[in-house]
Write a protein that holds these residues in place. Structure first.
Motif, PDB file in Angstrom:
ATOM      1  N   ILE A 125       0.882  -1.284   0.050  1.00 27.24           N
ATOM      2  CA  ILE A 125      -0.021   0.087   0.018  1.00 27.24           C
ATOM      3  C   ILE A 125       0.726   1.150   0.188  1.00 27.24           C
ATOM      4  N   GLY A 126       0.785   1.998  -0.971  1.00 24.33           N
ATOM      5  CA  GLY A 126       1.668   3.274  -0.856  1.00 24.33           C
ATOM      6  C   GLY A 126       1.551   3.935  -2.550  1.00 24.33           C
ATOM      7  N   GLY A 127       2.490   4.881  -2.666  1.00 25.17           N
ATOM      8  CA  GLY A 127       2.495   5.628  -3.954  1.00 25.17           C
ATOM      9  C   GLY A 127       1.311   6.496  -4.206  1.00 25.17           C
ATOM     10  N   VAL A 128       1.156   7.063  -5.379  1.00 24.53           N
ATOM     11  CA  VAL A 128       0.111   8.108  -5.718  1.00 24.53           C
ATOM     12  C   VAL A 128      -0.921   7.557  -6.946  1.00 24.53           C
ATOM     13  N   ILE A 129      -1.985   7.839  -7.095  1.00 22.07           N
ATOM     14  CA  ILE A 129      -2.731   7.645  -8.035  1.00 22.07           C
ATOM     15  C   ILE A 129      -3.250   8.756  -8.458  1.00 22.07           C
ATOM     16  N   LYS A 130      -3.655   9.016  -9.731  1.00 19.66           N
ATOM     17  CA  LYS A 130      -4.170  10.002 -10.287  1.00 19.66           C
ATOM     18  C   LYS A 130      -5.707   9.662 -11.142  1.00 19.66           C
ATOM     19  N   LEU A 131      -6.789  10.720 -10.795  1.00 23.37           N
ATOM     20  CA  LEU A 131      -8.115  10.634 -11.290  1.00 23.37           C
ATOM     21  C   LEU A 131      -8.364  11.845 -11.971  1.00 23.37           C
ATOM     22  N   THR A 132      -8.714  11.656 -13.287  1.00 23.38           N
ATOM     23  CA  THR A 132      -9.179  12.778 -14.091  1.00 23.38           C
ATOM     24  C   THR A 132     -10.603  12.899 -14.356  1.00 23.38           C
ATOM     25  N   ASP A 133     -11.121  13.850 -14.847  1.00 23.54           N
ATOM     26  CA  ASP A 133     -12.819  14.035 -15.059  1.00 23.54           C
ATOM     27  C   ASP A 133     -13.508  13.404 -13.831  1.00 23.54           C
ATOM     28  N   LEU A 134     -12.982  14.019 -12.607  1.00 23.60           N
ATOM     29  CA  LEU A 134     -13.837  13.738 -11.335  1.00 23.60           C
ATOM     30  C   LEU A 134     -15.307  13.912 -11.361  1.00 23.60           C
ATOM     31  N   THR A 135     -16.104  13.250 -10.936  1.00 25.68           N
ATOM     32  CA  THR A 135     -17.607  13.262 -10.857  1.00 25.68           C
ATOM     33  C   THR A 135     -17.677  13.944  -9.440  1.00 25.68           C
ATOM     34  N   ASP A 136     -19.061  14.423  -9.385  1.00 21.75           N
ATOM     35  CA  ASP A 136     -19.379  15.004  -8.137  1.00 21.75           C
ATOM     36  C   ASP A 136     -19.506  14.111  -6.855  1.00 21.75           C
ATOM     37  N   GLU A 137     -19.717  12.917  -7.088  1.00 22.97           N
ATOM     38  CA  GLU A 137     -19.710  11.986  -6.013  1.00 22.97           C
ATOM     39  C   GLU A 137     -18.181  11.808  -5.437  1.00 22.97           C
ATOM     40  N   GLU A 138     -17.308  11.793  -6.385  1.00 21.49           N
ATOM     41  CA  GLU A 138     -15.802  11.481  -6.161  1.00 21.49           C
ATOM     42  C   GLU A 138     -15.548  12.696  -5.503  1.00 21.49           C
ATOM     43  N   LYS A 139     -15.722  13.788  -5.879  1.00 16.77           N
ATOM     44  CA  LYS A 139     -15.230  14.957  -5.263  1.00 16.77           C
ATOM     45  C   LYS A 139     -15.650  15.301  -3.787  1.00 16.77           C
ATOM     46  N   GLU A 140     -16.763  14.653  -3.753  1.00 17.52           N
ATOM     47  CA  GLU A 140     -17.402  14.710  -2.147  1.00 17.52           C
ATOM     48  C   GLU A 140     -16.606  13.677  -1.394  1.00 17.52           C
ATOM     49  N   ILE A 141     -16.424  12.578  -1.846  1.00 14.12           N
ATOM     50  CA  ILE A 141     -15.591  11.496  -1.225  1.00 14.12           C
ATOM     51  C   ILE A 141     -14.333  12.086  -0.659  1.00 14.12           C
TER      52      ILE A 141
END
Length: 429
Positions: free
Chosen positions: A32-48
């Protein structure tokens, strides 16, 4: 992990891409570690993300997520008693593994698969082929591996059928059997080993492997491969044209050859008939082989009972079978063909097959000059000359590469006739 807790994550679509990204990162890092990148975030992802990291993501279009920080954020929730790995395994319903673990497990499973097949072939004729597969040295190995990934159960079934085929090849009994008949015996289906089917390709590769050949692709190469195994593919349209030769079945003269010889007639012999012949002899101990039918018939006009064979260009299997039978009797083979890259390639191929009994007939630079036409050879065709190995053809290869023109047998027909004018052809065998 209780049902209510895992249901919490599954009911919120915003966790899906976050968890998938963390799982892939774990597979790559092994922890467990490192960095992940999410693009085009949804409203629910932004809230979480806002809830977990205590900062506003509402205006973010993308986010770089520190996996270790995300795990720590869980300790501030009702899920503090669960590790992130536990949550992910419950969420996806499977054990979290690294790429290395998956590869090791795949290789172990595959090794066991082929080892079991190898054991099944112990003491059988197919053992050599199965050993080659196990060692990744069999012909067609790339396709075999792809079939394993696609459907290993179907592959196993086909391999076992091909093993039965190898164990029972007609050649072991001195027989010649048509492919559909042979397939019916082994698979109970006349189409079981049809060419270019999965099982048919597997049989072809198995035959190549046990005969020490690379993969064969042309129809003539495939036909010869199967013929060597005692399997007939096309024994009607595959024929050879000849004159002045006598064939035998055992110690008895073949009636068809005998009738054609004593009638001084041209004979077209299909592979079907040749497969029943045990030996072929030339009364002169020589045979003259030409590439073109026009040259063949012109030469026949000049001499009766001439031992002559026409290949019609690239020799078909029937031509090779006939020449093999003559070669077995120690017959001297004289070959004349066109002066182009394809023609020289045929001559070179026959030379390598019948070396000590083979003679290049009218293959000098002077002959090439007399046979020369105005046809310009393309670079693509000239490139074929690079594969010519016979030392006797070296000067012609160099001259043809320089001049870049094709030459044809028909233009040296008088020279060919002159060579044959001193030959005495006898009726008596």
């Amino acid at each position: 992990m209780n049902r209510e807790d895992i249901a919490f994550f599954k009911s919120r679509q915003g966790y899906r891409r976050i968890f998938e990204g963390i799982r892939e990162k774990y597979r790559s890092l092994g922890r467990i570690g490192g960095v992940i990148k999410l693009t085009d975030l949804t409203d629910e992802e932004k809230e979480i993300l806002s809830n977990h990291f205590k900062r506003d993501y509402s205006k973010n279009k993308s986010a770089n997520i520190d996996v270790s920080a995300f795990e720590k954020s869980l300790k501030q929730t009702r899920f503090e008693n669960y590790s992130l790995i536990e949550i992910l395994e419950e969420y996806f319903g499977e054990k979290l593994t690294t790429k290395k673990e998956d590869i090791d497990a795949y290789n172990k499973e595959k090794q066991d698969f082929f080892e079991q097949l190898q054991l099944a072939g112990t003491g059988r004729r197919c053992a050599q082929w199965l050993d080659s597969i196990k060692q990744e040295k069999a012909v067609g190995m790339k396709a075999i591996n792809q079939r394993y990934d696609r459907d290993k159960n179907a592959l196993k079934k086909d391999i076992l059928l091909v093993c039965d085929a190898i164990d029972n090849l007609p050649v072991y009994k001195g027989e010649k059997v048509r492919l559909p008949v042979f397939a019916s015996r082994i698979t109970l289906n006349p189409h079981g080993f049809d060419l270019n089917t999965d099982c048919g390709n597997l049989l072809k590769w198995a035959l190549c492997t046990i005969m020490g050949l690379d993969d064969v692709r042309s129809s003539e190469e495939v036909a010869e491969l199967y013929y060597r195994a005692g399997i007939l593919l096309d024994e009607i349209s595959n024929y050879v044209t000849l004159s002045g030769l006598i064939a035998y079945r055992g110690s008895k003269t073949d009636e068809v050859f005998e009738a054609a010889y004593y009638s001084n007639e041209v004979l077209q012999v299909p592979l079907l008939h040749l497969s029943k012949i045990d030996s072929v002899k030339s009364p002169l101990g020589k045979v003259y082989v030409v590439e073109n039918p026009g040259v063949f018939t012109t030469l026949l006009d000049t001499s009766a009972f001439l031992p002559l064979v026409c290949t019609y260009g690239q020799p078909k299997l029937s031509s090779l079978v006939l020449l093999d039978l003559l070669y077995r009797e120690g017959t001297e083979i004289y070959y004349s063909g066109d002066f182009d890259p394809e023609g020289l390639s045929i001559a070179d191929r026959l030379y390598k097959r019948y070396k000590e009994c083979f003679h290049f007939w009218r293959y000098t630079v002077d002959d090439y000059k007399k046979a020369q036409s105005n046809e310009i050879l393309s670079d693509r065709r000239l490139n074929i000359l690079k594969s010519i190995e016979a030392f006797s053809l070296r000067e012609i290869v160099e001259e043809m590469s320089r001049v870049k023109k094709a030459g044809y047998q028909e233009l040296i027909i008088d020279e060919l006739i002159s060579d044959l004018s001193s030959i005495s052809c006898f009726k008596k065998v």
